[in-house]
Design a protein around this motif. Structure first.
Motif, mmCIF file in Angstrom:
data_model
loop_
_atom_site.group_PDB
_atom_site.id
_atom_site.type_symbol
_atom_site.label_atom_id
_atom_site.label_comp_id
_atom_site.label_asym_id
_atom_site.label_seq_id
_atom_site.Cartn_x
_atom_site.Cartn_y
_atom_site.Cartn_z
ATOM 1 N N MET A 1 10.342 -105.330 -22.185
ATOM 2 C CA MET A 1 11.747 -105.460 -21.745
ATOM 3 C C MET A 1 12.082 -104.312 -20.805
ATOM 4 O O MET A 1 11.748 -103.163 -21.079
ATOM 5 N N PRO A 2 12.712 -104.561 -19.684
ATOM 6 C CA PRO A 2 13.056 -103.474 -18.760
ATOM 7 C C PRO A 2 14.116 -102.567 -19.344
ATOM 8 O O PRO A 2 14.784 -102.884 -20.326
ATOM 9 N N GLY A 3 14.303 -101.409 -18.666
ATOM 10 C CA GLY A 3 15.366 -100.501 -19.070
ATOM 11 C C GLY A 3 14.955 -99.584 -20.195
ATOM 12 O O GLY A 3 13.810 -99.529 -20.628
ATOM 13 N N ILE A 4 15.928 -98.834 -20.694
ATOM 14 C CA ILE A 4 15.710 -97.926 -21.820
ATOM 15 C C ILE A 4 15.744 -98.725 -23.097
ATOM 16 O O ILE A 4 16.676 -99.477 -23.355
ATOM 17 N N ASN A 5 14.731 -98.558 -23.922
ATOM 18 C CA ASN A 5 14.757 -99.224 -25.224
ATOM 19 C C ASN A 5 14.034 -98.375 -26.248
ATOM 20 O O ASN A 5 13.132 -97.608 -25.939
ATOM 21 N N ALA A 6 14.448 -98.505 -27.492
ATOM 22 C CA ALA A 6 13.981 -97.625 -28.551
ATOM 23 C C ALA A 6 12.522 -97.834 -28.898
ATOM 24 O O ALA A 6 11.922 -97.004 -29.566
ATOM 25 N N SER B 1 10.125 -97.761 -26.860
ATOM 26 C CA SER B 1 9.296 -96.987 -25.953
ATOM 27 C C SER B 1 8.715 -95.775 -26.676
ATOM 28 O O SER B 1 9.264 -95.278 -27.645
ATOM 29 N N SER B 2 7.573 -95.289 -26.165
ATOM 30 C CA SER B 2 6.947 -94.101 -26.751
ATOM 31 C C SER B 2 7.693 -92.831 -26.364
ATOM 32 O O SER B 2 7.450 -91.771 -26.930
ATOM 33 N N ARG B 3 8.586 -92.923 -25.396
ATOM 34 C CA ARG B 3 9.348 -91.757 -24.949
ATOM 35 C C ARG B 3 10.747 -91.799 -25.543
ATOM 36 O O ARG B 3 11.351 -92.850 -25.685
ATOM 37 N N SER B 4 11.279 -90.617 -25.864
ATOM 38 C CA SER B 4 12.642 -90.549 -26.411
ATOM 39 C C SER B 4 13.627 -89.957 -25.421
ATOM 40 O O SER B 4 14.834 -89.962 -25.670
ATOM 41 N N ILE B 5 13.137 -89.419 -24.298
ATOM 42 C CA ILE B 5 13.995 -88.824 -23.274
ATOM 43 C C ILE B 5 13.667 -89.471 -21.923
ATOM 44 O O ILE B 5 12.499 -89.595 -21.556
ATOM 45 N N PHE B 6 14.699 -89.888 -21.213
ATOM 46 C CA PHE B 6 14.536 -90.581 -19.948
ATOM 47 C C PHE B 6 15.429 -89.944 -18.889
ATOM 48 O O PHE B 6 16.537 -89.500 -19.183
ATOM 49 N N VAL B 7 14.949 -89.941 -17.644
ATOM 50 C CA VAL B 7 15.762 -89.495 -16.510
ATOM 51 C C VAL B 7 15.959 -90.681 -15.576
ATOM 52 O O VAL B 7 14.994 -91.342 -15.181
ATOM 53 N N MET B 8 17.206 -90.952 -15.235
ATOM 54 C CA MET B 8 17.531 -92.040 -14.321
ATOM 55 C C MET B 8 18.071 -91.457 -13.017
ATOM 56 O O MET B 8 18.847 -90.509 -13.045
ATOM 57 N N GLN B 9 17.675 -92.024 -11.907
ATOM 58 C CA GLN B 9 18.136 -91.578 -10.594
ATOM 59 C C GLN B 9 19.160 -92.565 -10.040
ATOM 60 O O GLN B 9 18.964 -93.781 -10.078
ATOM 61 N N HIS B 10 20.264 -92.024 -9.522
ATOM 62 C CA HIS B 10 21.340 -92.836 -8.958
ATOM 63 C C HIS B 10 21.531 -92.394 -7.507
ATOM 64 O O HIS B 10 21.988 -91.269 -7.257
ATOM 65 N N TYR C 1 17.282 -90.939 -27.283
ATOM 66 C CA TYR C 1 17.544 -91.614 -28.553
ATOM 67 C C TYR C 1 17.539 -90.592 -29.681
ATOM 68 O O TYR C 1 16.624 -89.766 -29.770
ATOM 69 N N SER C 2 18.528 -90.623 -30.541
ATOM 70 C CA SER C 2 18.514 -89.759 -31.722
ATOM 71 C C SER C 2 17.713 -90.382 -32.851
ATOM 72 O O SER C 2 17.248 -89.691 -33.753
ATOM 73 N N SER C 3 17.557 -91.712 -32.819
ATOM 74 C CA SER C 3 16.755 -92.426 -33.811
ATOM 75 C C SER C 3 16.360 -93.766 -33.213
ATOM 76 O O SER C 3 16.989 -94.240 -32.258
ATOM 77 N N SER D 1 21.618 -96.254 -30.064
ATOM 78 C CA SER D 1 21.747 -96.541 -28.639
ATOM 79 C C SER D 1 21.450 -95.270 -27.856
ATOM 80 O O SER D 1 21.638 -94.160 -28.360
ATOM 81 N N PRO D 2 20.978 -95.398 -26.616
ATOM 82 C CA PRO D 2 20.719 -94.200 -25.816
ATOM 83 C C PRO D 2 22.003 -93.425 -25.561
ATOM 84 O O PRO D 2 23.063 -94.004 -25.332
ATOM 85 N N ALA D 3 21.891 -92.093 -25.609
ATOM 86 C CA ALA D 3 23.042 -91.215 -25.389
ATOM 87 C C ALA D 3 22.849 -90.420 -24.115
ATOM 88 O O ALA D 3 21.734 -89.980 -23.806
ATOM 89 N N LEU D 4 23.939 -90.235 -23.378
ATOM 90 C CA LEU D 4 23.891 -89.392 -22.183
ATOM 91 C C LEU D 4 23.881 -87.927 -22.600
ATOM 92 O O LEU D 4 24.760 -87.474 -23.323
ATOM 93 N N ASP D 5 22.880 -87.175 -22.106
ATOM 94 C CA ASP D 5 22.750 -85.768 -22.464
ATOM 95 C C ASP D 5 23.104 -84.818 -21.320
ATOM 96 O O ASP D 5 23.759 -83.799 -21.534
ATOM 97 N N LEU D 6 22.653 -85.123 -20.105
ATOM 98 C CA LEU D 6 22.843 -84.220 -18.966
ATOM 99 C C LEU D 6 23.103 -85.018 -17.705
ATOM 100 O O LEU D 6 22.632 -86.156 -17.568
ATOM 101 N N VAL D 7 23.830 -84.395 -16.771
ATOM 102 C CA VAL D 7 24.022 -84.963 -15.439
ATOM 103 C C VAL D 7 23.746 -83.871 -14.419
ATOM 104 O O VAL D 7 24.193 -82.729 -14.575
ATOM 105 N N LEU D 8 23.011 -84.214 -13.374
ATOM 106 C CA LEU D 8 22.745 -83.325 -12.246
ATOM 107 C C LEU D 8 23.266 -84.000 -10.985
ATOM 108 O O LEU D 8 22.999 -85.180 -10.742
ATOM 109 N N ALA D 9 24.007 -83.247 -10.165
ATOM 110 C CA ALA D 9 24.487 -83.758 -8.884
ATOM 111 C C ALA D 9 23.848 -82.969 -7.754
ATOM 112 O O ALA D 9 23.851 -81.734 -7.758
ATOM 113 N N CYS D 10 23.297 -83.685 -6.784
ATOM 114 C CA CYS D 10 22.723 -83.090 -5.574
ATOM 115 C C CYS D 10 23.454 -83.737 -4.402
ATOM 116 O O CYS D 10 23.080 -84.823 -3.935
#
Length: 393
Positions: free
Chosen positions: A1-6, A8-17, A94-96, A100-109
């Motif tokens: 399934m595309p997107g962030i999902n629990a 996955s083997s990874r618990s932290i994701f970075v998305m680019q906008h 993901y905390s568990s 649901s995925p939680a937003l942790d950080l935002v970076l603006a360039c």
């Protein structure tokens, strides 16, 4: 399934906008809940979308909309894509497995008329951000993603909550070899004033003096004060304010005289100052103290969202200092924003040891002059990076 999902083997994701519309479609409700502390991130994004989207489209984005978007997002959004334009990075986790995925950080360039801005960092999780165990893996992912998006020379400084900036610049130096400047560019308190904390004054203006918005006829004096402010933007003692441009504003202080031997962080020629002044006047973002035709002080308000505005520059020319000009003007502008423009709060940054804290304290900004700091009054930091291409703010 595309997107962030629990699963996955990874618990932290970075998305680019790569557009403000994309960013806001994912995190607008979160930014709204933290509208004061997210002022830099939110206001810069809103400047890059049309008025209808800013006022209605993103205003009604819900948390459920976010979860649905995350679950169906194309995996390419999580792959670093080099870009020369404005973009944002968001860190999710993901905390568990069932959460649901939680937003942790935002970076603006991002950039503006006179060049690139620093890298801006923000988190909705201030308490968690004080834990190195929580912060380190997220910062590591964020720095690695940024390093694949821009050349390291683009990252000339980093500004945000102190814990975020220190952790990020450590990771960035280890990753790129670009060292941090030996002294901070800026160390400040993020403060706010609202209808409850605001303080009126019965002291009348001197006869013939006015507090008003700048007009096109004020272009030259406003430009001159913009340049003076930039010239006072020095690496000096902590009692001297560090400057910033009117359009971003890292400090709302009226600085003490610059040290002649100290380098200017963000120099501004008079021609570029005129560009800046023209833009601010045309958009109605700068007020002046008019002493019978002599423009003594400017106050700019350049980051605005639905409920919050930021005072991003206050500057008095040296020959008019210690006459109360800044306090008169800041009080008037703050009152206009709170009681006529309908803002819930007005925010600003001011240096830790800057004597201008006394001005803002008398107007009603919280947590200054050694007084108890509410949780929302934050320590902020800007660290410069050696050997980079300096932008302007």
């Amino acid at each position: 399934m595309p997107g962030i999902n629990a699963s996955s083997s990874r618990s932290i994701f970075v998305m680019q906008h790569n557009s403000a519309s994309c960013l806001l479609s994912y995190i607008a409700p979160i930014l709204r809940r933290h509208e004061a502390s997210s002022n830099i991130i939110l206001a810069h994004a809103l400047k890059r979308v049309d008025a209808q989207s800013a006022l209605s489209g993103f205003e009604f984005t819900s948390d459920l909309d976010i979860q649905e978007r995350l679950s169906s997002t194309d995996l390419d959004s999580f792959v670093p894509r080099p870009t020369k334009g404005a973009f944002w990075l968001t860190v999710w986790s993901y905390s568990s497995p069932s959460a649901s995925p939680a937003l942790d950080l935002v970076l603006a360039c991002v950039d503006w008329t006179l060049g690139d801005y620093p890298i801006f960092l923000w988190t909705p999780n201030r308490v968690s951000a004080s834990s190195s165990a929580w912060l380190a893996p997220r910062i590591s992912e964020l720095a690695a993603h940024l390093n694949n998006c821009v050349p390291p020379e683009r990252v000339f400084s980093v500004f945000g909550l102190t814990s975020l900036v220190k952790a990020f610049t450590r990771a960035w130096t280890q990753m790129t070899g670009f060292a941090v400047e030996p002294e901070p560019f800026y160390a400040a308190l993020f403060s706010y004033c609202n209808a409850r904390t605001f303080r009126q004054s019965d002291t009348p203006l001197p006869e013939g003096h006015l507090l008003r918005k700048a007009t096109p006829q004020d272009l030259e004096p406003v430009a001159r004060l913009c340049k003076e402010f930039a010239d006072d933007s020095v690496r000096a003692t902590s009692s001297v304010a560090v400057g910033g441009s009117l359009a971003a504003g890292r400090d709302a202080a009226a600085p003490a005289p610059a040290l002649a031997s100290a380098p200017i962080f963000f120099p501004l020629t008079i021609d570029r100052a005129r560009v800046e002044a023209h833009e601010l006047i045309a958009k109605g973002l700068v007020w002046v103290y008019d002493a019978a035709g002599d423009i003594t002080t400017i106050c700019a308000v350049t980051r605005n969202s639905h409920r919050v505005s930021a005072i991003t520059k206050v500057y008095t020319t040296p020959r008019w200092r210690r006459r109360g000009c800044a306090e008169y003007l800041v009080r008037e502008v703050t009152a206009q924003l709170l009681f006529h423009a309908g803002k819930d709060s007005v925010v600003l940054y001011v240096g830790h040891e800057n004597s201008a804290q006394r001005v803002y304290d008398r107007v009603g900004f919280a947590g200054l002059c050694g007084k108890d700091k509410p949780d929302t009054v934050e320590d902020s930091l800007e660290l410069g990076i050696v050997g980079t291409d300096r932008g302007h703010w």
